[in-house]
Scaffold this active site. Sequence first.
Site, PDB file in Angstrom:
ATOM      1  N   HIS A   1     -70.157  54.789 -52.907  1.00 39.07           N
ATOM      2  CA  HIS A   1     -71.616  54.951 -52.802  1.00 39.07           C
ATOM      3  C   HIS A   1     -71.955  56.374 -52.384  1.00 39.07           C
ATOM      4  O   HIS A   1     -71.314  56.946 -51.505  1.00 39.07           O
ATOM      5  CB  HIS A   1     -72.223  53.953 -51.811  1.00 39.07           C
ATOM      6  CG  HIS A   1     -71.563  53.934 -50.468  1.00 39.07           C
ATOM      7  ND1 HIS A   1     -70.382  53.276 -50.242  1.00 39.07           N
ATOM      8  CD2 HIS A   1     -71.898  54.507 -49.293  1.00 39.07           C
ATOM      9  CE1 HIS A   1     -70.018  53.425 -48.980  1.00 39.07           C
ATOM     10  NE2 HIS A   1     -70.920  54.188 -48.378  1.00 39.07           N
TER      11      HIS A   1
ATOM     12  N   HIS B   1     -74.692  58.896 -50.675  1.00 40.02           N
ATOM     13  CA  HIS B   1     -75.826  58.892 -49.747  1.00 40.02           C
ATOM     14  C   HIS B   1     -76.784  60.011 -50.144  1.00 40.02           C
ATOM     15  O   HIS B   1     -76.353  61.154 -50.355  1.00 40.02           O
ATOM     16  CB  HIS B   1     -75.356  59.202 -48.318  1.00 40.02           C
ATOM     17  CG  HIS B   1     -74.478  58.173 -47.685  1.00 40.02           C
ATOM     18  ND1 HIS B   1     -74.946  57.273 -46.757  1.00 40.02           N
ATOM     19  CD2 HIS B   1     -73.154  57.916 -47.817  1.00 40.02           C
ATOM     20  CE1 HIS B   1     -73.949  56.504 -46.350  1.00 40.02           C
ATOM     21  NE2 HIS B   1     -72.838  56.874 -46.973  1.00 40.02           N
TER      22      HIS B   1
HETATM   23  P1  5GP Z   1     -70.349  54.558 -45.370  1.00 43.82           P
HETATM   24  O1  5GP Z   1     -70.054  54.810 -43.922  1.00 43.82           O
HETATM   25  O2  5GP Z   1     -69.434  53.491 -45.934  1.00 43.82           O
HETATM   26  O3  5GP Z   1     -70.362  55.816 -46.187  1.00 43.82           O
HETATM   27  O4  5GP Z   1     -71.842  54.039 -45.420  1.00 43.82           O
HETATM   28  C1  5GP Z   1     -72.183  52.693 -45.545  1.00 43.82           C
HETATM   29  C2  5GP Z   1     -73.685  52.611 -45.426  1.00 43.82           C
HETATM   30  O5  5GP Z   1     -74.093  51.347 -45.852  1.00 43.82           O
HETATM   31  C3  5GP Z   1     -74.209  52.816 -43.998  1.00 43.82           C
HETATM   32  O6  5GP Z   1     -75.106  53.909 -43.979  1.00 43.82           O
HETATM   33  C4  5GP Z   1     -74.884  51.484 -43.676  1.00 43.82           C
HETATM   34  O7  5GP Z   1     -76.067  51.648 -42.919  1.00 43.82           O
HETATM   35  C5  5GP Z   1     -75.157  50.921 -45.048  1.00 43.82           C
HETATM   36  N1  5GP Z   1     -75.141  49.465 -45.120  1.00 43.82           N
HETATM   37  C6  5GP Z   1     -74.165  48.652 -44.632  1.00 43.82           C
HETATM   38  N2  5GP Z   1     -74.458  47.358 -44.911  1.00 43.82           N
HETATM   39  C7  5GP Z   1     -75.634  47.382 -45.611  1.00 43.82           C
HETATM   40  C8  5GP Z   1     -76.444  46.340 -46.177  1.00 43.82           C
HETATM   41  O8  5GP Z   1     -76.142  45.136 -46.108  1.00 43.82           O
HETATM   42  N3  5GP Z   1     -77.582  46.729 -46.807  1.00 43.82           N
HETATM   43  C9  5GP Z   1     -77.942  48.041 -46.913  1.00 43.82           C
HETATM   44  N4  5GP Z   1     -79.094  48.324 -47.561  1.00 43.82           N
HETATM   45  N5  5GP Z   1     -77.200  49.040 -46.384  1.00 43.82           N
HETATM   46  C10 5GP Z   1     -76.059  48.711 -45.739  1.00 43.82           C
END
Ligand code: 5GP
Length: 140
Positions: free
Chosen positions: A99, A101
Site C-alpha cells: 500500500h 501512503h
Molecule cells: P503500514 O505501517 O503497514 O505502512 O501502514 C498501515 C496503515 O493502515 C496504517 O496507517 C493504519 O492506520 C492503516 N490501517 C490499518 N488497519 C486499517 C483498517 O482497517 N482500515 C483503514 N482504513 N486503515 C487501516
Amino acid sequence: MSDCIFCQIVAGDIPSRTVYEDDTVLAFLDANPLARGHTLVIPKSHHETLGELPSDIGSDVFAALHELTPAVEAAVDADGSTVAFNNGEEAGQEVPHVHGHIVPRFAGDGGRPIHSLFGSRPDLSEDELDDIAAAIEDGA
Ligand code: 5GP
Ligand code: ZN
C-alpha cells in the site's frame, strides 16, 4: 487472503471510506491518519511487497497515486504531500498487503522529510558505490 485486513476491505467485509476504485486498484482513507486526508492506495489483489507486485498492477497503482495525490492535496488544501511505501516488515510495514501512503503536508505541520527516518548515513567508498550501482542495474 482471508486473514488480510486490506483484502477484507477490497471484499467489502470491512468498511472503508473509499475515494477511488478501478478494476485493479482501491484507495481509501487511513483509519488512523497522520494528517487530514491521509489516503492509502492498494492493489485489489494480495501482494505483500512492491517486488512481488506484477509490473502491470504496479503501473496501475502508480497511475492511481499520480491521479490521487493532487486530488488529496486539493481536498484538504495541503501545501504538499509525503508519498511513501513501508516496504517489508523491517521497513515498518504493518499490513502485509502492499500500500502506498499519501500523507498531506502543511506548512508548519512539524513533520519531517523521509531522510529524517535515519539517524546516521553509511560511509561508502567510490568503489562500494560503483558495486552497488552495478548490482542494482543487473537486477533491474
Ligand atoms: P503500514 O505501517 O503497514 O505502512 O501502514 C498501515 C496503515 O493502515 C496504517 O496507517 C493504519 O492506520 C492503516 N490501517 C490499518 N488497519 C486499517 C483498517 O482497517 N482500515 C483503514 N482504513 N486503515 C487501516
Ligand atoms: Zn491482502
